[in-house]
Design a protein around this motif. Structure first.
Motif, mmCIF file in Angstrom:
data_model
loop_
_atom_site.group_PDB
_atom_site.id
_atom_site.type_symbol
_atom_site.label_atom_id
_atom_site.label_comp_id
_atom_site.label_asym_id
_atom_site.label_seq_id
_atom_site.Cartn_x
_atom_site.Cartn_y
_atom_site.Cartn_z
ATOM 1 N N ASN A 1 1.089 -1.368 0.428
ATOM 2 C CA ASN A 1 -0.024 0.029 0.330
ATOM 3 C C ASN A 1 1.061 1.177 -0.028
ATOM 4 O OD1 ASN A 1 0.769 0.436 2.428
ATOM 5 N ND2 ASN A 1 -0.621 -0.762 4.113
ATOM 6 N N ILE B 1 1.289 10.744 -17.878
ATOM 7 C CA ILE B 1 2.124 10.271 -18.354
ATOM 8 C C ILE B 1 2.698 10.102 -19.646
ATOM 9 C CG2 ILE B 1 2.239 7.590 -17.980
ATOM 10 C CD1 ILE B 1 -1.046 7.502 -17.229
ATOM 11 N N ASN B 2 2.327 11.045 -20.906
ATOM 12 C CA ASN B 2 1.891 10.730 -22.075
ATOM 13 C C ASN B 2 3.103 11.245 -22.454
ATOM 14 O OD1 ASN B 2 2.117 9.903 -25.115
ATOM 15 N ND2 ASN B 2 1.095 12.431 -24.789
ATOM 16 N N GLU C 1 8.795 7.509 -11.848
ATOM 17 C CA GLU C 1 7.948 6.184 -11.094
ATOM 18 C C GLU C 1 7.518 6.418 -11.115
ATOM 19 O OE1 GLU C 1 12.316 5.901 -8.360
ATOM 20 O OE2 GLU C 1 9.848 5.454 -7.296
ATOM 21 N N LYS D 1 -4.097 8.673 -5.768
ATOM 22 C CA LYS D 1 -3.188 8.420 -5.122
ATOM 23 C C LYS D 1 -1.724 8.863 -5.184
ATOM 24 C CE LYS D 1 -3.587 3.385 -4.350
ATOM 25 N NZ LYS D 1 -4.176 2.066 -5.027
ATOM 26 N N ILE E 1 5.193 5.699 -14.320
ATOM 27 C CA ILE E 1 4.751 4.414 -14.627
ATOM 28 C C ILE E 1 3.329 3.236 -12.950
ATOM 29 C CG2 ILE E 1 5.750 1.868 -13.540
ATOM 30 C CD1 ILE E 1 6.629 2.967 -16.448
ATOM 31 N N MET E 2 3.686 4.677 -12.309
ATOM 32 C CA MET E 2 2.126 3.770 -11.464
ATOM 33 C C MET E 2 1.424 4.510 -11.508
ATOM 34 S SD MET E 2 4.354 4.760 -7.477
ATOM 35 C CE MET E 2 3.065 4.647 -6.824
ATOM 36 N N ARG E 3 1.675 5.331 -12.298
ATOM 37 C CA ARG E 3 0.475 5.637 -13.088
ATOM 38 C C ARG E 3 -0.466 4.614 -13.974
ATOM 39 N NH1 ARG E 3 -2.214 10.624 -14.680
ATOM 40 N NH2 ARG E 3 -3.990 9.154 -14.854
ATOM 41 N N VAL E 4 0.739 4.601 -15.105
ATOM 42 C CA VAL E 4 0.268 3.783 -15.930
ATOM 43 C C VAL E 4 -0.502 2.526 -15.418
ATOM 44 C CG1 VAL E 4 1.266 2.042 -17.440
ATOM 45 C CG2 VAL E 4 1.846 4.820 -17.961
ATOM 46 N N LEU E 5 0.708 1.836 -14.329
ATOM 47 C CA LEU E 5 0.100 0.187 -14.166
ATOM 48 C C LEU E 5 -1.194 0.484 -13.321
ATOM 49 C CD1 LEU E 5 3.880 -0.756 -11.845
ATOM 50 C CD2 LEU E 5 2.475 -1.452 -13.566
ATOM 51 N N GLY E 6 -2.079 1.910 -13.009
ATOM 52 C CA GLY E 6 -3.350 1.953 -12.828
ATOM 53 C C GLY E 6 -3.396 2.880 -11.256
ATOM 54 N N ALA E 7 -2.752 3.432 -11.069
ATOM 55 C CA ALA E 7 -2.548 4.105 -10.005
ATOM 56 C C ALA E 7 -3.453 5.827 -10.544
ATOM 57 C CB ALA E 7 -1.387 4.680 -9.172
ATOM 58 N N GLY E 8 -4.208 6.147 -10.142
ATOM 59 C CA GLY E 8 -5.039 7.335 -10.300
ATOM 60 C C GLY E 8 -4.394 8.862 -9.864
ATOM 61 N N ARG E 9 -4.640 10.497 -9.849
ATOM 62 C CA ARG E 9 -3.617 10.973 -9.623
ATOM 63 C C ARG E 9 -3.977 11.148 -8.016
ATOM 64 N NH1 ARG E 9 -2.674 14.037 -14.125
ATOM 65 N NH2 ARG E 9 -3.788 13.731 -15.626
#
Lengths: 425, 211
Positions: free
Chosen positions: A2, A418-419, A326, A339, A329-337
């Protein structure tokens, strides 16, 4: 995995930054904690020792010094007053005065002050006998709990006093005081006093004079002093010795709001060789004087805390920039803003929390250290092991500071594109 | 599994690209070839839900991702799309295993350590599970990236210049591993590259050309 755990790991990854920011933050918090602890305990001590005394009458000089000497027993007397001058206020039937308690200072045993007074003095501090009894005859003493503890004096022990207030002062070798009682601890200054009757002080000193001045009306003195003063309430017997001196008189009014009582002190100052001062007013004056010093320290502490918050801000901002890939990448992995925002905020809060913990430690240890010095120098017992409610507010303030420091980096982290970040090769 | 229609993108500068329609079924593999600057990364970011769709549709399974935005898109991406980049970034404060577990956690899945370790083992990288990323070679990092992309059994796996930085031996091995694991997970695999070594290794291809 977490985000709390991630935040902790991120912080631990850079131990040097962690150390810098938390120690700096801790210094600010520590200084404030120390000041809070010190002020609280100082005020407590002063308030407790006010003991409902409305007025102190003594020799002319600095009123604050007179108060400190006669009520807190931390400064030297302004001098002595003649009983013939003090006669009006020592009268048991004075219309304004409930109690007038005489004090005679000038001697010590192992730097614990010997106070010549009457039994009413014990009542001021709600003292209770733990062992033995109150003094009855000349040269009998009843000692405070701290005196008993620190000097090891017990009932039946005898000791010679030393003139003045320091251990190395001249020792009277003629007269032995004898301990007849020990008081329970009250947490007030009385715990650190050795109490006897007024005549005992005279007796010790008269022999002193006798040694120096053999010819001088010796018979007279002996006539006056060699009878014992069995009862020790009221001041009637003092009035028989108009040629003697005492150091001061502690006064409680019958009615504090009486108009005449309000003018009583001024009358003494204007019309007699004596000086009257109100403890409450003088202690307030002292607070104000100390207050300037503590205000400066307080400002300094806030400055340090502010600078450390700025440091945390810069650190988080820098690390956030360094970690932009980092974060992307966390956003790519599904983390929202939200988070990512919370992650950086958490890092700020954790730093503030660690800093706060360090600060509390510094504050309490510092207080404990200073308490040792104060005890050695003034025999006043302070402690660093006491907690005060203000420390909770300090925690809240520390967390708010951490939050503010983390806010801008956290917003930046939440804005991670991210882009654009990942297109930059 | 994935189907695009009339996909086009206009850059802030004004230049625009129209992409050919693409489709790829589960357990299928598609190669998208193109020279540098042709818009490969843009296409990959569109397919991966990293870039908002301006024009056209992208249907992944039954969801049109051009209709998703904000947190919903983040969530969908985490659960259904795995991406392997040419230059992979990891959370430096975490070790190999923790980086893979982070992918589970951020996708909203429950942590399954056993599954992650099994996947790392199939990728022959399980012996580095406790290592920090900075101690890994380029090829090893690529394998960890594959593990991270596949841990949630995504519907689509996208690979950007997967092999460009690798030598021939590693190129073949990494491609093989990715194919194998995508197949194992039941994902559609799309590889975007200018690496012509891959041309003969994959049957279905789309070639991006300047109009």
């Amino acid at each position: 995995m977490n985000i709390l755990k991630l935040a902790i790991k991120n912080i631990l990854k850079n131990p040097l930054n962690l150390l810098m920011s938390t120690v700096l933050f801790g210094l600010g918090v520590g200084l404030i904690t120390f000041l809070l602890l010190f002020n609280t305990q100082l005020k407590e001590k002063f308030d407790k020792n006010l003991a409902n005394i409305d007025l102190v009458v003594g020799a002319k000089g600095s009123p604050l010094q007179m108060i400190l000497c006669n009520m807190y027993h931390i400064d030297y007397p302004t001098g002595n007053i003649d009983i013939k001058d003090a006669r009006p206020i020592l009268r048991d039937d004075h219309p304004l005065i409930e109690k007038a308690i005489p004090l005679s200072l000038g001697d010590n045993y192992k730097s614990y002050r010997i106070v010549g007074t009457n039994h009413d003095f014990i009542g001021l501090y709600h003292g209770k006998i733990a062992q033995g009894q109150l003094w009855k005859k000349d040269l009998e003493v009843t000692i405070g709990s701290v005196v008993a503890l620190e000097t090891g004096l017990k009932i039946g022990d005898t000791f010679a006093s030393a003139h003045g207030f320091n251990m190395d002062d001249h020792v009277h070798d003629n007269h032995g005081f004898v301990v007849v009682g020990v008081l329970e601890g009250t947490g007030s200054v009385m715990d650190q006093l050795i109490m006897t009757n007024t005549a005992s002080i005279w007796k010790v000193h008269s022999h002193e004079e006798d040694d120096d001045d053999h010819e001088h009306d010796e018979a007279d003195h002996h006539h006056d002093q060699d009878h014992d003063h069995d009862q020790d309430n009221g001041n009637a017997h003092l009035l028989l010795h108009t040629d003697q001196q005492i150091t001061s008189v502690l006064i409680q009014y019958r009615n504090k709001t009486n108009f005449q009582a309000l003018n009583f002190g001024r009358n003494i100052n204007d019309n007699t060789e004596m000086q009257a001062a109100s403890p409450a007013i003088e202690i307030n004056r002292l607070y104000n004087m100390i207050g300037i010093g503590t205000d400066v320290l307080h400002g300094l502490a806030i400055l340090i805390a502010g600078v450390s918050a700025l440091f945390i801000f810069i650190m988080l901002f820098k690390s956030m920039r360094e970690r932009r890939y980092e974060l992307a990448i966390m956003r790519v992995l599904g983390a929202g803003r939200v988070k990512l925002f919370l992650l950086i905020i958490l890092e700020g809060l954790i730093l503030a929390l660690i800093g706060y913990a360090i600060g509390i430690l510094i504050g309490h240890l510092g207080m404990e250290l200073v308490a040792k010095f104060l005890k050695a120098d003034f025999r006043y017992s302070f402690t660093g092991m006491k907690w005060i409610p203000e420390e909770i507010y300090l925690l809240a303030a520390a967390l708010v500071l951490g939050l503010i420091a983390a806010l801008i980096p956290a917003i930046q982290a939440a804005k991670t594109d991210i882009n654009r970040t990942l297109s930059r090769k | 599994m994935i189907q695009t229609k009339d996909l086009a993108y206009t850059y802030t500068g004004g230049a625009s690209i129209v992409f050919p329609d693409i489709s790829c079924a589960a357990r299928e593999m598609l190669l998208i070839l193109g020279a540098s600057g042709i818009g490969k990364t843009t296409l990959l970011h569109l397919l991966g839900g990293i870039l908002r769709v301006q024009q056209g549709n992208i249907l992944i399974d039954t969801t049109d991702i051009s209709s998703l935005s904000g947190a919903a898109l983040d969530h969908f991406r985490g659960q259904n799309i795995g991406i392997v980049f040419q230059q992979n970034h990891f959370v430096e404060a975490l070790n190999v295993l923790e980086n893979v577990l982070l992918a589970q956690s951020l996708a909203g899945r429950s942590i399954n350590k056993e599954k992650a370790l099994k996947l790392l083992k199939r990728l022959n990288i399980d012996h580095k599970a406790g290592q920090y990323i900075r101690n890994l070679s380029q090829g090893e990092k690529q394998r960890v990236a594959i593990a991270r992309a596949l841990i949630n059994d995504p519907k689509i796996v996208l690979a950007d210049e997967l092999t460009s930085a690798l030598d021939d031996d590693n190129c073949t091995e990494v491609l093989h591993l990715l194919q194998e694991q995508a197949h194992h997970a039941g994902s559609a695999l799309i590889i975007v590259t200018h690496d012509t070594r891959l041309k003969d290794k994959i049957d279905r291809k789309v070639i991006l050309e300047r109009p």
